[in-house]
Design a protein around this motif. Structure first.
Motif, PDB file in Angstrom:
ATOM      1  N   LEU A 120      35.646  37.927  56.505  1.00 38.07           N
ATOM      2  CA  LEU A 120      35.494  36.939  55.259  1.00 38.07           C
ATOM      3  C   LEU A 120      36.064  37.211  53.992  1.00 38.07           C
ATOM      4  O   LEU A 120      36.515  38.409  53.768  1.00 38.07           O
ATOM      5  CB  LEU A 120      34.040  36.640  55.040  1.00 38.07           C
ATOM      6  N   ALA A 121      36.752  36.330  53.305  1.00 37.86           N
ATOM      7  CA  ALA A 121      37.001  36.585  51.908  1.00 37.86           C
ATOM      8  C   ALA A 121      36.356  35.295  50.710  1.00 37.86           C
ATOM      9  O   ALA A 121      36.471  34.308  51.271  1.00 37.86           O
ATOM     10  CB  ALA A 121      38.655  36.536  51.776  1.00 37.86           C
ATOM     11  N   LEU A 122      35.990  36.030  49.910  1.00 36.66           N
ATOM     12  CA  LEU A 122      35.551  35.036  48.849  1.00 36.66           C
ATOM     13  C   LEU A 122      36.590  34.567  47.943  1.00 36.66           C
ATOM     14  O   LEU A 122      37.635  35.445  47.508  1.00 36.66           O
ATOM     15  CB  LEU A 122      34.222  35.800  47.754  1.00 36.66           C
ATOM     16  N   GLY A 123      36.546  33.194  47.240  1.00 35.49           N
ATOM     17  CA  GLY A 123      37.357  32.952  46.365  1.00 35.49           C
ATOM     18  C   GLY A 123      38.625  32.143  46.867  1.00 35.49           C
ATOM     19  O   GLY A 123      38.449  31.121  47.889  1.00 35.49           O
ATOM     20  N   GLU A 124      40.092  32.875  46.645  1.00 32.48           N
ATOM     21  CA  GLU A 124      41.437  31.896  47.188  1.00 32.48           C
ATOM     22  C   GLU A 124      41.207  31.445  48.882  1.00 32.48           C
ATOM     23  O   GLU A 124      40.691  32.265  49.560  1.00 32.48           O
ATOM     24  CB  GLU A 124      42.369  32.797  46.974  1.00 32.48           C
ATOM     25  N   ASN A 125      41.504  30.064  48.922  1.00 33.59           N
ATOM     26  CA  ASN A 125      41.363  29.610  49.997  1.00 33.59           C
ATOM     27  C   ASN A 125      42.772  29.129  50.746  1.00 33.59           C
ATOM     28  O   ASN A 125      42.863  28.358  51.926  1.00 33.59           O
ATOM     29  CB  ASN A 125      40.134  28.597  50.400  1.00 33.59           C
ATOM     30  N   PHE A 126      43.882  29.379  49.888  1.00 33.13           N
ATOM     31  CA  PHE A 126      45.248  28.719  50.355  1.00 33.13           C
ATOM     32  C   PHE A 126      45.052  27.460  50.703  1.00 33.13           C
ATOM     33  O   PHE A 126      45.442  27.253  52.038  1.00 33.13           O
ATOM     34  CB  PHE A 126      45.778  29.770  51.698  1.00 33.13           C
ATOM     35  N   ALA A 127      44.499  26.561  49.879  1.00 34.78           N
ATOM     36  CA  ALA A 127      44.424  25.094  50.256  1.00 34.78           C
ATOM     37  C   ALA A 127      45.611  24.449  51.034  1.00 34.78           C
ATOM     38  O   ALA A 127      45.587  23.649  51.724  1.00 34.78           O
ATOM     39  CB  ALA A 127      43.726  24.501  48.974  1.00 34.78           C
TER      40      ALA A 127
END
Length: 327
Positions: free
Chosen positions: A281-288
């Motif tokens: 998992l990663a919090l924050g940036e989601n490369f929308a």
């Protein structure tokens, strides 16, 4: 030499008389020299630059000698330790390399051991698994994750969300991080507990190394962090500080299905561990722009867990960190 050969043969398909530019720091000189030797054996033209010999660290900007060497390179490789404050320098290098239609390999913050360990499986096998995973996931897929150390997580997807591969053959004007090997998306909902016992990203995470003796316990509801627990008060404070720094830092921005089947165990290096079979998992940036997520955030903190069991739509996919189907 063997993993270097695998990169040049399988990822960039280096050809006779093509020009390879290798840029590295002092710590990565042995890795750089391995690439140089492999390229010379394939009768490529090689230029190798020790960037620390031309500019002191940290590099606030990419050294001019390095940028001046980029035009005309067919393949470029950047191998350096991770240093805070060097993002702009690395970004400038990658931007110019890809603008010049080079095929770029990026090895940053990766130890020699992690580089070798991540290249044990052929790229064909890893790419085939990523493709099989992409075919298996559905717009409304549900993923369940469990581990013996306490992970019990449910993830839901949505039709607007897309998966992308962290791992494919590099074509002109493209680049790839090495280690590689995951299918990545932004989840719709994340609920439950996720225990981070492998590694954490960022400069602080790279200094910590393995988290097996001080795992981080993240509790989620509706995709947002509700509670952070860790026996190491400094680690707990670091994660909580990140969560409170900006809008969206409490949300799961990215979820990855690690697909590098050559990685059997974590090394305490996030860029290696997040490609290990399992859910990370990663919090924050989601490369929308790539994932189709309907919200954005600036900044990211990534986490990797080891030895997980994963079910995809109720069917076993991974057991104890190894794939039990699609391979």
């Amino acid at each position: 030499m063997t993993p270097a050969a695998r990169v040049l043969d399988e990822l960039v398909a280096l050809e006779t008389n093509e020009r390879l530019l290798i840029v590295h720091d002092r710590q990565n000189e042995p890795v750089a020299r391995a690439f140089e030797q492999v390229a010379l054996e394939r009768r490529a033209r090689v230029e190798r630059i020790d960037a620390e010999a031309v500019a002191l660290r940290p590099w606030g900007r990419c050294p001019q000698e390095v940028l001046a060497a980029l035009p005309g390179a067919d393949v470029t490789l950047f191998a350096a330790t991770y240093e805070e404050g060097e993002y702009d320098a690395r970004h400038a290098f990658v931007t110019l390399a890809t603008a010049n239609r080079a095929r770029h390999v990026h090895i940053v913050g990766t130890s020699r051991r992690a580089f070798v360990n991540s290249m044990l499986a052929s790229s064909t096998r890893v790419f085939d698994l990523i493709g099989a995973l992409r075919d298996a996931v559905r717009p409304h897929s549900k993923i369940q994750v469990r581990s013996q150390v306490g992970t019990s997580l449910e993830v839901e997807m949505a039709p607007n969300l897309r998966w992308f591969a962290n791992g494919s053959t590099i074509r002109s004007g493209q680049w790839l991080n090495v280690p590689y090997g995951a299918l990545v998306t932004s989840p719709a909902q994340v609920t439950g507990t996720y225990v981070v016992d492998a590694s954490m990203g960022g400069g602080y995470g790279s200094r910590l190394g393995s988290l097996s003796s001080r795992p981080i316990r993240l509790t989620f509801d509706g995709g947002r962090v509700q509670r952070v627990e860790c026996r190491d008060a400094a680690v707990k404070a670091y994660v909580e500080k990140f969560i409170g720094e900006a809008m969206g830092h409490d949300r799961v921005g990215l979820l990855s299905l690690g697909a590098n089947i050559g990685i059997a165990a974590p090394l305490g290096e996030l860029i290696h561990d997040e490609n290990m079979p399992g859910v990370h998992l990663a919090l924050g940036e989601n490369f929308a722009a790539r994932t189709g997520a309907l919200w954005t955030s600036h900044g990211q903190l990534s986490f990797a867990a080891s030895d997980t069991d994963v079910d995809l739509d109720g069917e076993p996919l991974i057991r104890h960190g190894r794939y039990v189907r699609l391979v």
